[in-house]
Design an enzyme around this catalytic site. Structure first.
Site, short mmCIF file in Angstrom:
data_model
loop_
_atom_site.label_atom_id
_atom_site.label_comp_id
_atom_site.label_asym_id
_atom_site.label_seq_id
_atom_site.Cartn_x
_atom_site.Cartn_y
_atom_site.Cartn_z
N LYS A 151 9.90 2.30 0.34
CA LYS A 151 8.81 2.25 1.31
C LYS A 151 8.45 3.67 1.72
CE LYS A 151 7.34 0.28 5.73
NZ LYS A 151 7.72 -0.61 6.86
N ASP A 179 -2.54 6.79 2.76
CA ASP A 179 -2.10 7.82 1.82
C ASP A 179 -0.82 7.41 1.08
OD1 ASP A 179 -0.15 8.06 3.77
OD2 ASP A 179 -0.84 10.01 4.50
N ASP A 181 1.26 -11.57 6.63
CA ASP A 181 1.78 -10.72 5.55
C ASP A 181 3.13 -10.11 5.92
OD1 ASP A 181 -0.24 -9.32 7.31
OD2 ASP A 181 0.71 -7.56 6.43
N ASN A 182 3.55 -10.31 7.16
CA ASN A 182 4.87 -9.82 7.59
C ASN A 182 5.86 -10.95 7.83
OD1 ASN A 182 4.03 -7.13 7.56
ND2 ASN A 182 3.34 -7.20 9.68
N GLY A 228 0.80 -1.22 0.00
CA GLY A 228 0.00 0.00 0.00
C GLY A 228 0.83 1.26 0.00
N ARG A 229 2.13 1.16 0.25
CA ARG A 229 3.00 2.33 0.23
C ARG A 229 4.42 1.95 -0.17
NH1 ARG A 229 3.94 3.56 6.67
NH2 ARG A 229 4.09 1.40 7.34
N ARG A 281 6.01 -13.20 0.75
CA ARG A 281 5.70 -13.56 2.12
C ARG A 281 4.56 -14.56 2.14
NH1 ARG A 281 4.91 -7.85 3.29
NH2 ARG A 281 6.73 -7.64 1.98
#
Length: 583
Positions: free
Chosen positions: A188, A200, A335-336, A167-168, A265
């Site tokens: 990142k 955002d 996801d990590n 997402g970023r 991942r």
């Protein structure tokens, strides 16, 4: 469930036994734009000179430095929608989306000379150029790069969260260095993607400082991790509610350029399994095995079991390594968790000060699911989600074998844990009583709230004679703290007796030298990071640089680090620190 060595350890003093509880700004100058077709990309890449071929030395200019996105683009279907808006994505592994340049001026805060020169073949002097600053801040895309955002899902705090994704973050491409090693570069904090959900696409300075410092610190502690190339900060305001309490404030936006062998991942596979995209799942797993597990035979029908077995083993070892330095990841979502079993996505992490098996670094973790003592169990939980995703590729017999592989996880973890903590105590080999000796010590540490890092370091520095006579100098303050326990002398007697059985050739001097190379004197404690962040918010990056220098040599005593108090008792205000997921 696992024996939770670092969760609830207590001693039955009457029976002299230890019981372990059960529990759980600028436009791109790239030779393509958003309107460019996939055919154009591949044609461009096929004519691009890659990696280190033009020189075997580090480059003092970026002019001839090249990397590419070609391999990933050719391996998988891309998201057919080219517009960058938040949406549900299916039928692909990546979406093509460019980083968003900052609107205000960008300042380069820090770089890792070792990553630049040893991994990326760039002389550190390139960091002084505007070209480099634009590159590492997302302001300019390099020739050969097709920025990609990765689609993945995940279980977060025990609940399936569906599509998540980068997402970023923007994967810029793969670089092959002069040693033939492949590294994937990722920004990142570089702007919105289709996976930004309500975000955002930006990262703030405080979290970026922590990520830059900790990823490099973990590397020098010898723990598998992503690496950080650079940290850049802008004057753009980013709105954040740090503790989700309605106190929204402006913070500075920042970008970290990270590198890793792979960013895949567990959630990379989960999203495909949950969406029923079996063939794409098979293609992705085959790609990962071929690229990153070359010892697995691709023609073997059990290759997915071999892959799963290796990930189970390596993940158990990774978490045991975390525990050996008192590191709590803070957000152990699927996801990590890397499929290469490296530490990824540094968020609200923390190194323990006082030993506490219930230590929770993440202020957002209200149920303490990811407390440090539960990390091994969470690792098993996450691996079970990997197993379920792989089930789509396994026949019924293989599915049963996968279950048996996972059942071996507790023993793998416990064996590695005992090996690491035995080394921290300077023990040779393994004796039947070593588990008791380790657990006994941890119980004393829990009772006295002894400092985790410095207790083991002080044991590395004190002599046999001083321990035997209970003559503990003031400089060994963590050991003095432990010495207040009524059973300290009993443990010391057991410990010294065990050391005598090490080897006839093992001297006290050799033991101390060995232990000092195993037990760090400096780790990135939250109060140290917070001090650097507060200064950075005033445009003073001196402590970021001091910490970077210090953490590059965590096992060696350093004058500046000692003057800064990095091996002293943590300040009282450190107890009140809170770190959240909001970054």
């Amino acid at each position: 469930m696992l024996p939770r060595y670092l969760v609830k350890i207590w001693v039955f003093w009457g029976t002299a036994g230890v019981a372990l509880s059960q529990g759980q700004g600028k436009e791109s100058t790239a030779p393509y734009g958003p309107e460019c077709s996939l055919f154009d990309w591949r044609q461009y890449h096929s004519n691009t000179k890659l990696g280190y071929s033009e020189s075997n030395l580090t480059k003092s200019s970026m002019d001839l430095w090249r990397f590419t996105s070609q391999k990933l683009i050719e391996a998988f279907p891309l998201d057919p929608i080219r517009e960058n808006y938040i949406r549900r994505v299916k039928g692909c592994i990546f979406s093509s989306v460019a980083p968003a340049p900052f609107k205000s001026a960008v300042k380069l805060v820090a770089v890792s000379k070792e990553v630049l020169e040893d991994l990326l073949d760039l002389d550190v002097s390139v960091a002084e150029t505007e070209e480099f600053i634009q590159f590492v801040s997302g302001g300019r895309v390099r020739p050969g790069s097709v920025p990609l955002a990765h689609r993945y899902g995940g279980h977060q705090f025990g609940v399936w969260s569906g599509q998540l994704g980068d997402g970023r973050a923007h994967l810029l491409g793969e670089y092959v260095n002069r040693h033939g090693a492949r590294w994937e570069l990722q920004l990142k904090g570089s702007g919105k993607t289709p996976y930004s959900r309500h975000g955002d696409g930006r990262a703030v300075l405080r979290s970026s400082v922590r990520e830059f410092l900790c990823s490099e610190a973990m590397h020098y502690l010898g723990i598998p991790t992503t690496r950080a190339v650079s940290l850049a900060v802008s004057g753009d305001n980013v709105m954040r509610d740090e503790f989700y309490n309605g106190n929204v404030k402006n913070e500075k936006g920042a970008v970290v350029l990270r590198v890793a062998k792979s960013w895949f991942r567990i959630g990379s596979l989960e999203i495909l399994a949950h969406s029923g995209e079996t063939e794409l799942l098979r293609k992705l797993v085959d790609f990962i095995i071929k690229e990153h597990f070359p010892f697995i035979n691709m023609t073997n029908q059990d290759r997915y079991l071999d892959f799963f077995s290796r990930v189970v083993t390596d993940t158990s070892h990774l978490i045991a390594n975390w525990m050996s330095v008192g590191f709590a990841h803070g957000v152990c979502n699927t996801d990590n968790f890397s499929l290469l079993s490296i530490t990824i996505d540094y968020g609200p992490f923390g190194f323990m000060d006082s030993y506490d098996p219930n230590f929770v670094p993440n202020a957002s973790d209200d149920e303490a699911l990811y407390e440090i003592g539960n990390q091994a169990n969470i690792g098993r939980y996450n691996l079970d989600k990997l197993r379920l995703a792989l089930n789509l590729l396994l026949d019924p017999k293989q599915q049963l074998v996968a279950q048996q592989i996972l059942k071996g996880y507790p023993d793998l973890y416990q064996t590695k844990f005992q090996e690491l903590f035995g080394a921290k105590l300077g023990l040779f080999g393994h004796e039947s009583g070593d588990d008791y000796l380790i657990a006994y010590l941890l119980k004393l540490m829990e009772d006295t709230r002894a400092d985790f890092t410095m207790l083991f370091r002080h044991l590395s520095e004190i002599t046999h004679k001083q321990l035997e006579l209970n003559n503990i100098p003031e400089e060994f303050w963590a050991l003095q703290q432990l010495g207040r326990h009524e059973f300290f002398s009993h443990w010391v007697n057991l410990y010294l007796s065990r050391l005598k059985r090490n080897s006839d050739k093992d001297s006290d001097k050799a033991r101390r030298f060995r232990m000092k190379s195993t037990n760090p004197r400096y780790v990135l404690r939250n109060w140290m990071a917070e001090s650097a962040i507060k200064k950075s918010e005033r445009d003073d990056f001196s402590e970021v640089h001091l910490l970077q220098k210090t953490l590059r040599h965590p096992f060696h005593k350093q004058r500046e680090a000692e003057e800064a108090g990095y091996s002293s008792r943590p300040p009282l205000w450190a107890r009140e620190l809170r770190v959240s997921c909001s970054s």
